[in-house]
Design an enzyme around this catalytic site. Structure first.
Site, PDB file in Angstrom:
ATOM      1  CE1 TYR A 106      -4.035   2.294   0.761  1.00 57.43           C
ATOM      2  CE2 TYR A 106      -2.635   3.172   2.656  1.00 57.43           C
ATOM      3  CZ  TYR A 106      -3.687   3.220   1.716  1.00 57.43           C
ATOM      4  OH  TYR A 106      -4.480   4.243   1.875  1.00 57.43           O
ATOM      5  CE  LYS A 130      -3.773   4.874  -1.603  1.00 55.72           C
ATOM      6  NZ  LYS A 130      -4.906   5.422  -2.314  1.00 55.72           N
TER       7      LYS A 130
END
Length: 304
Positions: free
Chosen positions: A165, A169
């Site tokens: 993640y 991001k």
């Protein structure tokens, strides 16, 4: 006064719930027609439920707004292109893309398997590229358009157990900057939001200790509508001079986040070897090293 977003058309991915739903509702309330995209998957990306997107459309239409549901998959380029086609086929134009779709498969790095890595990268980073790229020819031809992408302090600062993640991001923040640079000649803008808001995406945060429970309690006070108003602003002509930036929305706080720049340099006319790096370079630089902090340690105060 005509609202800057009135008569505009926006695509919002991952809009069946949470932050995406709040953005879709806010934009519709301000007069935009909205393509509500959502596969209706679980937080981990499993399963589908086509009713999620339609339920948001029904809510928008009940309030007098315009919306259409779409259940295509952002992780596949052809499918993502159908999301953009839905906007054009239904409303005849496209003015803004809000890339919000995402999943989580948290795992400590040394235990993460390739499938967990790939699934998160595919939805977040590849999905942001896919939808953005599909919209680019339209924005370029009309010489106008706005992208709003969701990044995270997990990528900008760091978090444990989120290598997939965090990487996605951080990549989205860089992708947004590249889009802003490449599309500036066509009057197209691209910005990021790092949202702090309680949603199912962060509902899996552990609460095994009093400290963890206190953090979750703070997050629950930060509702998605606080993020939605910033996204709506960035998608509107009010933000005509704002591009290539990264913002964070945390309760009633809005932050402009930093972007990588040199902090300090050191020069040695004779050049460097491992010994002189150890004895001269690192002692000179280490005063400005970043500590191994996670997002919650940097944003350590209560939201206001």
């Amino acid at each position: 006064m005509t609202d800057p977003i009135e008569q505009r058309v926006a695509v919002v991915t991952g809009a069946g719930g949470g932050i995406g739903k709040a953005i879709a509702l806010e934009m519709a309330a301000d007069g935009a027609a909205v393509v509500v995209n959502d596969l209706g998957t679980s937080v981990s990306g499993d399963g589908t439920d086509q009713s999620a997107a339609q339920a948001v459309v029904d809510e928008i239409e009940a309030a007098g707004g315009r919306a259409v549901a779409n259940t295509d998959n952002v992780a596949d380029y052809a499918s993502a292109s159908n999301i953009i086609a839905t906007a054009m086929d239904t409303f005849g134009r496209l003015d803004a893309v809000i890339n919000n779709a995402g999943i989580l498969r948290d795992r400590m790095f040394h235990k993460m398997d390739p499938d967990e890595w790939k699934a998160v990268i595919d939805v977040h980073l590849h999905g942001t590229f896919n939808v953005s790229r599909a919209a680019a020819p339209i924005f370029r031809q009309q010489e106008a358009g706005a992208y709003v992408h969701m990044t995270s302090t997990s990528g900008l600062i760091g978090n444990r157990g989120q290598a997939n993640y965090s990487a996605a991001k951080a990549g989205i923040a860089s992708l947004s900057k590249s889009i802003a640079l490449d599309m500036a000649a066509f009057n197209v803008r691209s910005n990021c939001i790092s949202p702090f808001a309680w949603s199912r995406m962060i509902g899996s945060i552990p609460t095994d200790t009093p400290e963890q429970q206190a953090r979750v309690d703070k997050l629950k006070s930060m509702t998605p509508d606080k993020v939605a108003v910033l996204a709506t602003y960035l998608a509107s002509d009010r933000a005509a001079d704002v591009s290539g930036q990264i913002f964070a929305a945390r309760g009633n706080e809005i932050f402009l986040m930093g972007q990588s720049r040199p902090l300090r340099g050191i020069h040695r006319s004779e050049g460097w070897d491992p010994e002189t790096i150890a004895s001269e370079a690192m002692p000179a630089l280490q005063g400005q090293f970043y500590p191994l902090e996670v997002s919650g340690e940097v944003f350590s105060w209560d939201p206001v």
